[in-house]
Design an enzyme around this catalytic site. Structure first.
Site: not given
Ligand SMILES: Cc1cc2nc3c(=O)[nH]c(=O)nc-3n(C[C@H](O)[C@H](O)[C@H](O)COP(=O)(O)OP(=O)(O)OC[C@H]3O[C@@H](n4cnc5c(N)ncnc54)[C@H](O)[C@@H]3O)c2cc1C
Length: 581
Positions: A390
């Site tokens: 979220e």
């Molecule tokens: C158990 C679980 C349940 C989930 N449930 C849902 C759900 O119901 N629906 C749904 O749609 N999604 C869901 N998600 C997805 C979740 O919302 C995403 O994992 C989250 O938004 C982060 O995206 P990412 O994992 O791709 O990380 P990334 O976006 O790849 O980020 C990786 C790291 O880089 C950092 N980062 C990224 N961009 C920047 C920036 N511009 N500046 C600085 N730092 C940055 C982030 O903070 C993070 O530390 C779920 C994930 C998990 C693990």
């Protein structure tokens, strides 16, 4: 006069203005809601209290048994936020957050299952659905016959949600959806999916929200993900292959899907925050038992200063998180429209407080805390996700600072215009400029306070902490102004100063929540009855002040350049380069 419901406390604070009527008196649940809540809390206590062993077993198996899901349905937990005329309980944000808190107290997987259904899965339908859509879907969502999921994330689009690739192409009256959604909570048990897809193939954006149901041909979900925590909650991919979705299932306006997604996430944050507070309350109770029972050096470890320090800090953190979550939920219930910054703060503050508490609780339990026999390691694993989903807390920090600064940007723009105005129209231009200059001087010196730079509604019992807040607020306004002048539009790339400012804002808003709550409590119950709460306020305010001072000092004096250079070096080399073998 400006309508108060459109004012944001934090946006105003960046201009040095304390919009205190928004916070004082501190919101309380309504009496009727309190009675409903007491009944629900009682039911949950007898339903979930004795089942700790089962929750631990389901965590290990990585699955929540179907009969238990049925119990959740029968307890009405899927209808919490559905309006009564559609068959739900119609709880407001405060009461809903309180129920999720109670679930979070017993088990993270249960809180996430119910929370994802209500906070995000069907939230789009509640916020943007037409009456026809609501009548079609809400009754079954209320009973839990249909469970909901929110499908935004994709393999290539996490934090950068606008970069999704799932497509929706018009075909007559229908839309044809193709794409894959990743890590969807409730994916394996949901029949109702709020899906975000691109409705224009050109560039980024042009996203629209759709209601997709499992019975549509071409919808499939992947296997249950093997996760670190909340293992009993369902997380799967959701795949759409040539899924034909009728136009009647478009949620909100065409092309406005990104806004729909952000609104859903903003509005759902107090659910997540509630869950975090529940987890903290449970950990405090467990730690107290542990500290009283465990004897070392001939005394219960509870008698050692280091252990007391941890327990006392947990209490401060829990009260602060509870205050900020309840405040934001209360604002939503009172119809405040612009609470996105405050809601993001409540998510960051509560999820990080829970993480610290879980870590310290495990430490108090020592080696036993590391064993699966006791719940600490599971709670620690379960709560780690809160800082990621979220909206990651890093992204939310950027959002908090940049969104809160918005009005200062506008004011600076006015200033720039007025400087031009001085030349074009000296009389008019000088008027605006002098007003702005006066404001800056008053902020800088603190001698001439702005009319709105002080609390007037708080009681004398909290005067010292109110003054600390005022000082912090003035510093925040000055720092915001200074950073914007320094970086201009490039502020969006200045992540480290922005993060420091966000940290100041998080502490200030949380302090404001605790101040308003304690002041209201003193007013209602007197000083003697609120001695411990005043102690919490005193402790939190002083700790927050030290953090705020450090963050602000860090704007000018820091090691950022060196640290970034080290990161660049290692990123280039691909490894740590100073191994001595
Ligand atoms: C158990 C679980 C349940 C989930 N449930 C849902 C759900 O119901 N629906 C749904 O749609 N999604 C869901 N998600 C997805 C979740 O919302 C995403 O994992 C989250 O938004 C982060 O995206 P990412 O994992 O791709 O990380 P990334 O976006 O790849 O980020 C990786 C790291 O880089 C950092 N980062 C990224 N961009 C920047 C920036 N511009 N500046 C600085 N730092 C940055 C982030 O903070 C993070 O530390 C779920 C994930 C998990 C693990």
């Amino acid at each position: 006069m400006m309508d108060k419901k459109t004012v944001s406390f934090m946006r105003s604070l960046c201009l040095g203005e304390i919009e205190e009527e928004i916070l004082v008196p501190f919101p309380e649940p309504k009496l009727a809601e309190k009675e409903t809540l007491q009944a629900i809390v009682g039911t949950l206590k007898s339903m979930l209290g004795p089942r700790e062993k089962e929750f631990a077993a389901w965590d290990r198996a990585g699955e929540m048994p179907a009969p238990f899901l049925q119990e959740l349905r029968e307890a009405g937990l899927f209808g919490l936020v559905v309006p009564e005329h559609h068959g739900g309980l119609g709880l407001g944000a405060t009461a809903y957050s309180r129920v999720i808190q109670e679930l979070g107290r017993y088990d993270g997987s249960i809180a996430v299952t119910v929370g994802a259904h209500s906070s995000i899965g069907m939230r789009g339908l509640l916020l943007f659905g037409t009456e026809e859509q609501k009548a079609r879907f809400l009754p079954k969502l209320a009973t839990g016959e249909t469970i909901a999921a929110f499908c935004l994330t994709e393999p290539g689009a996490g934090s950068d949600a606008a970069g999704i690739k799932t497509t929706a192409v018009r075909d007559g009256d229908d839309w044809i959806l193709n794409g894959e959604k990743l890590w969807i909570t409730n994916g394996g048990i949901a029949d109702f999916f709020t899906v975000f897809a691109k409705t224009s193939l050109e560039g980024r954006g042009h996203i629209t929200a759709f209601i997709v149901t499992r019975d549509m041909k071409g919808v499939s979900t992947g296997p249950h993900e093997d996760k670190m925590g909340i293992r009993a909650s369902s997380t799967t991919t959701v795949v759409m292959e040539d899924v034909r979705v009728p136009a009647a299932n478009v949620l909100g306006e065409l092309g406005m899907g990104f806004k729909v997604a952000m609104k859903i996430l903003n509005s759902g944050r107090t659910g997540l925050g509630g869950g975090a507070v529940g987890g903290m309350k449970r950990l405090i109770e467990a730690s107290v038992g542990q500290a009283r029972d465990r004897v070392q050096f001939g005394r219960p470890i509870a008698t050692f200063g280091s252990i007391k320090q941890k327990i006392g800090q947990m209490v401060v953190d829990c009260y602060a998180a509870e205050s900020v979550v309840n405040l934001v939920a209360g604002l939503a219930d009172r119809g405040f429209e612009d609470t996105a910054v405050e809601a993001a703060i409540s998510k960051v503050a509560s999820t990080e407080a829970l993480w610290r508490t879980a870590d310290e609780a495990l430490q108090i339990a020592g080696g036993a805390g590391y064993m699966r026999e006791l719940p600490y390691e599971r709670v620690l694993r379960d709560c780690r996700i809160n800082r990621i989903f979220e909206g990651t807390n890093e992204i939310l920090r950027l959002f908090i600072a940049l969104a809160a600064m918005h009005d200062v940007v506008e004011e600076l723009k006015d200033l720039a215009a007025s400087v031009r105005g001085v030349l074009a129209d000296p009389v008019k231009g000088f008027g605006v400029l002098s007003d702005y200059a006066r404001r800056r001087a008053s902020l800088a010196t603190g001698l001439i306070r702005r009319e709105k730079g002080r609390w007037t509604l708080l009681g004398p019992a909290v005067a010292g902490e109110a003054a600390l807040f005022e000082d912090g607020a003035r510093q925040l306004a000055l720092a915001t102004d200074r950073l914007l002048r320094l970086h201009g539009k490039k502020i969006v790339d200045a992540q480290l100063p922005t993060r420091r400012l966000a940290d100041v804002m998080i502490d200030l808003f949380t302090l404001a929540a605790v101040l308003a709550r304690v002041s209201t409590r003193v007013e209602d119950h007197g000083e003697a009855a609120t001695a411990m709460e005043r102690e919490i306020l005193r402790t939190f305010a002083r700790q927050a002040k030290r953090r705020i001072d450090a963050s602000l000092a860090g704007l000018d004096e820091n090691e950022d350049t060196g640290v970034q250079a080290l990161a660049d070096h290692v990123l280039e080399a691909g490894r740590y380069g100073w191994d001595n073998l």
